[in-house]
Enzyme design. Structure first.
Site, PDB file in Angstrom:
ATOM      1  N   ASP A 404       0.854  -1.197   0.000  1.00  0.00           N
ATOM      2  CA  ASP A 404       0.000   0.000   0.000  1.00  0.00           C
ATOM      3  C   ASP A 404       0.889   1.246   0.000  1.00  0.00           C
ATOM      4  OD1 ASP A 404      -2.317   1.485   0.202  1.00  0.00           O
ATOM      5  OD2 ASP A 404      -2.392   1.348   2.390  1.00  0.00           O
ATOM      6  N   GLU A 407       2.551   4.991  -4.096  1.00  0.00           N
ATOM      7  CA  GLU A 407       2.499   5.891  -5.279  1.00  0.00           C
ATOM      8  C   GLU A 407       3.813   6.636  -5.500  1.00  0.00           C
ATOM      9  OE1 GLU A 407       0.102   5.617  -2.921  1.00  0.00           O
ATOM     10  OE2 GLU A 407      -1.053   4.336  -4.234  1.00  0.00           O
ATOM     11  N   ASP A 480      -9.009   3.878  -2.139  1.00  0.00           N
ATOM     12  CA  ASP A 480      -9.856   4.355  -1.034  1.00  0.00           C
ATOM     13  C   ASP A 480     -11.154   4.961  -1.540  1.00  0.00           C
ATOM     14  OD1 ASP A 480      -7.914   3.437   0.625  1.00  0.00           O
ATOM     15  OD2 ASP A 480      -7.012   5.398   1.018  1.00  0.00           O
TER      16      ASP A 480
HETATM   17  C1  GLC Z   1      -4.605   3.310   2.889  1.00  0.00           C
HETATM   18  C2  GLC Z   1      -5.143   2.118   2.103  1.00  0.00           C
HETATM   19  C3  GLC Z   1      -6.192   1.406   2.906  1.00  0.00           C
HETATM   20  C4  GLC Z   1      -5.603   0.989   4.256  1.00  0.00           C
HETATM   21  C5  GLC Z   1      -5.060   2.202   5.002  1.00  0.00           C
HETATM   22  C6  GLC Z   1      -4.346   1.820   6.284  1.00  0.00           C
HETATM   23  O1  GLC Z   1      -5.577   4.275   3.013  1.00  0.00           O
HETATM   24  O2  GLC Z   1      -5.599   2.473   0.837  1.00  0.00           O
HETATM   25  O3  GLC Z   1      -6.701   0.316   2.200  1.00  0.00           O
HETATM   26  O4  GLC Z   1      -6.563   0.358   5.025  1.00  0.00           O
HETATM   27  O5  GLC Z   1      -4.143   2.898   4.164  1.00  0.00           O
HETATM   28  O6  GLC Z   1      -3.308   0.958   6.070  1.00  0.00           O
END
Ligand code: GLC
Length: 800
Positions: A404, A407, A480
């Site tokens: 995650d 980017e 998200d």
């Molecule tokens: C980011 C991710 C989400 C995750 C969060 C905490 O917002 O896109 O899916 O739950 O981080 O890790």
């Protein structure tokens, strides 16, 4: 001299002048103007690569997108010289290069124009950044539609839009938010029934304009790098999709469990809570294979650590869950906490693995753990190190990883400043060139590590950011999103678009990540996601305490949610076969109607309807309280899944949409393999494989692929491919089967269930042997059902 025609704050635009010389070497051709060189490479009869050296010097020919398995396979090609053009021809294409300005016109063999330069290649100094902007503009053809570009949350047909690729943490994105997380510079054009694709392999920020700025021009450009694109001819759009994955690659088969249902939340902790959730699934008999641990499983968000208080015995927990049929996937972000006591930080510092700014200072920024540094995944040595870090997670029993924030996302700054330096496999570039492949290479290194340490098991990876080609090692989710009906629609367009952009293994956070869905929205979302290759509920309900599990909305909704998750498991053989088609041929698992009925202009702008594999057509319920839905069916004959009612295509039909049903059609003639009900994959050996056969009067082929659902035996031929052909008439039902069998299944028999037979048979002839059918074989729902040995080759039933 180059011709200079217009100017702006970036400096004048430069256009190539006339061709002075040319040469041919092997399968490539070079054309030289005063300053610019155009290289045209015949990759295959239908794939041509164009590269331009704006001022006479090509850059390193290097790509993070292309697959090692890409083969250049031109068969017949050559060149002709005409008065005004050169013509490079293959068995399928004619490429004309204008002698006086390098402009390109591509036609098919009959001379029908497929794609034509408007101004074609041109460039401009990027004064502020010391590079060059590389442009290419094409003419928009009459009635042309555009598709592709990864995850853009907008109408499927991109005509009239301008979009860009610059990986962005787009928390709570909305319709038309741009850019988003992924960077897929690949689009399709479709006009006069002819489809083609253009893959602009450039990792700088890329911008695509599909007739927005100027109605008759489709242009694409990058703020650096090289104009380097692949032209891919169909004429079928699905063929273009397949060729695109010949360039950028296809995945290995996932473990079967990864196609089951996944339950996620930010976050399930402590361990007792994780166990409670798992137990609840089993108690309520709602199928589930995967539970996720979001960032709170770690010690202060330090990657590759476990919070000792909440997860004192991770291996024990994972083992206990495994005994109940659950796999565990954990999150790993790129931000490494600045903490001299933390081993990963120490090692990275010692070996100089973290990204630096132009002046040599570390690239530091805040993410979940507080101040962090970030591995430079563009350095192969760093990738190896990163891969090695997964050893302990794999040994603990973790079966999948979730990458995650790659980017890369940095709080407050948004992302890295442009001056950050990257190795870029030895090239040493600034972040402008590396931004769009940062998450791509993080996920590549993660996948390599997990694969190595989980051998002989298959592993699973999901990433948020990536570049073209990441389908070779990862799945993705749409990011998200929000609990709203509009986002349910976005989920369907985004997943369809990703699928035709090479990335079929995709899904959205079911129910929405931000906000709280009501039971109806959650249920409708589950229904749509039943037909998405990745089926995962996720929510950010940490702080509010809101629950987003299948049972959270009361028994009426739970019942319907369970019905669909159960259906998902029944359809696993079909889903796995569809994945196998994707893995072997690159065929998208989700197919927008434009891709299955491209001669039908009504299909070109359909966004709600899509095909899931060869046989199922889905249209999701898109509004609150919707009682019925109009669905556009492409030409052909269709069955309504819920009652076997027959419909003729090439028209819109309206079906009722009570909560427990969604518009779902089966193509007449198809064979839909199904498992019996189960709570999780491999719960018990499957002793009977159901084959639902839908009577059809046009010849329709179907297939069933099977293997162990894990391990890599299939690469050594340990699999089965069973091919069916149904071609029936009102007097005779006729199903034929051919197979390659090299994998021992637990089941020996098929239960055949024939739907829609226009007569009542009394006898079934299996491989020439007659069996009298009894009342038991004739079901109340008008299906005919009987058991046959797995080895059957032909089934006939006659009208008497
Ligand atoms: C980011 C991710 C989400 C995750 C969060 C905490 O917002 O896109 O899916 O739950 O981080 O890790």
């Amino acid at each position: 001299m180059q011709v200079e025609t217009s100017s702006s704050k970036y400096g004048a635009k430069h256009y190539p002048d006339n061709i002075r010389e040319w040469k041919k070497e092997g399968n490539y051709f070079c054309f030289y103007t005063t300053e610019t060189i155009l290289e045209i490479r015949v990759i295959a009869d239908k794939i041509i690569r164009f590269r331009y050296a704006a001022d006479g010097t090509f850059q390193r020919d290097f790509s993070y997108a292309t697959s090692d398995t890409m083969q250049e396979s031109p068969i017949t090609f050559g060149i002709k010289e005409w008065e005004e053009t050169f013509e490079i021809f293959t068995d399928a294409l004619r490429v004309f290069i204008a002698r006086d300005n390098l402009r390109i016109t591509i036609s098919d063999k009959d001379g029908k124009v497929i794609n034509q330069d408007e101004m074609g290649f041109h460039w401009q100094h990027y004064l502020l950044k010391g590079g060059k902007i590389q442009y290419c503009s094409k003419l928009v053809q009459e009635g042309e539609c555009f598709y592709g570009l990864g995850d853009k949350p907008t109408e499927l047909n991109l005509r009239g839009k301008r979009l860009e690729n610059f990986g962005t943490d787009a928390y709570g994105f909305q319709k038309d938010t741009d850019p988003l997380y992924r960077n897929i510079p690949f689009y399709y054009g479709l006009h006069h029934g002819i489809g083609y694709g253009i893959f602009f392999d450039n990792t700088f920020r890329t911008i695509f304009d599909f007739g927005k700025e100027r109605e008759d021009a489709c242009s694409f450009w990058a703020r650096g790098g090289e104009m380097n694109y692949y032209f891919i001819y169909g004429p079928e759009l699905l063929e273009v999709a397949e060729s695109y994955t010949k360039i950028t690659g296809t995945p290995e088969l996932p473990p079967l469990w990864a196609l089951g249902y996944h339950q996620c939340r930010w976050s399930y902790y402590p361990d007792t809570r994780v166990k409670e959730i798992a137990a609840e699934f089993r108690k309520r008999r709602i199928p589930c294979d995967v539970i996720y641990l979001d960032i709170d499983y770690m010690e202060g968000f330090r990657c590759f650590t476990w919070n000792k208080e909440w997860f004192p015995d991770p291996a024990g927990l994972i083992k206990e869950l495994a005994a109940e049929g659950f796999k565990v996937v954990v999150i790993i972000d790129p931000g490494i906490k600045v903490d001299p006591e933390y081993a990963v930080y120490q090692e990275g510092m010692k070996n100089n693995y973290f990204c630096k700014r132009a002046d040599g200072a570390l690239m530091e920024g805040d993410v979940w753990p507080g101040k962090c540094v970030f591995p430079d995944y563009t350095n192969p040595e760093v990738r190896d190190w990163w891969s090695s870090l997964f050893k302990s997670l794999a040994e603990t029993g973790v079966r999948g990883v979730w990458n995650d924030m790659n980017e890369p996302a940095v709080f407050e700054m948004g992302t890295f400043p442009e001056d950050v330096r990257h190795d870029y496999d030895g090239e040493e570039v600034s972040h402008r060139k590396a931004h769009n492949i940062y998450g791509h290479l993080m996920s590549k290194a993660t996948a390599a590590g997990m694969k190595k340490y989980l051998m002989p098991n298959r592993s699973f990876l999901i990433t948020r950011s990536c570049y073209s080609g990441a389908q070779r090692w990862s799945s993705v989710w749409t990011g998200d999103n929000v609990s709203s009906w509009e986002h349910l629609w976005l989920a369907t367009v985004q997943c369809q678009r990703l699928a035709v952009s090479g990335i079929s293994f995709t899904g959205s956070d079911i129910g929405g990540f931000i906000g709280e869905p009501d039971g109806e929205l959650y249920t409708r979302w589950i229904q749509l996601a039943t037909f998405h290759p990745l089926m995962r509920t996720h929510s950010a309900s940490n702080e509010t305490g809101f629950n987003q599990e299948p049972w959270s909305f009361g028994p009426d909704y739970e019942k319907v949610v369970n019905k669909f998750i159960t259906l998902r498991y029944k359809l696993l053989p079909y889903l796995y076969t569809t994945f196998w088609q994707y893995a072997t041929h690159g065929t998208p698992m989700l197919r927008p109607l434009a891709f299955v009925a491209q001669q039908d202009t009504t299909a070109h702008n359909c966004t709600h309807e899509f095909m899931f594999g060869d046989a199922l057509l889905i249209s999701h319920v898109s509004e609150q309280g919707m009682k019925e839905k109009a669905v556009y069916l492409p030409a052909g004959n269709w069955y309504y899944f819920w009652n076997d009612k027959k419909y003729t295509g090439a028209q819109e039909v309206t079906v009722p949409t009570p909560l427990e049903e969604m518009p779902l059609f089966v193509k007449a003639g198809a064979v839909l393999p199904q498992y019996p009900e189960m709570q999780y994959t491999h719960e018990t050996p499957v002793t009977e494989m159901l084959l639902h056969v839908y009577y059809g009067e046009q010849e329709v082929k179907s297939s069933l692929y099977e293997d162990a659902g894990d391990h890599y035996g299939y690469k050594n031929g340990q699999y089965n491919v069973i091919r069916f052909k149904q071609h029936s008439t009102p007097q005779q039902f006729h199903l034929k089967k051919k197979f390659y069998i090299n994998y021992e299944t637990a089941y020996k028999n098929h239960r055949i269930i024939v739907h829609g037979l226009p007569f009542q048979p009394t006898v079934v002839i299996i491989d020439g042997q007659k069996t009298v059918l009894s009342a038991e074989n004739l079901q109340a729902d008008n299906t005919v059902s009987f058991v046959v040995e797995r080895s059957f080759e032909e089934i006939i039933m006659n009208k008497e």
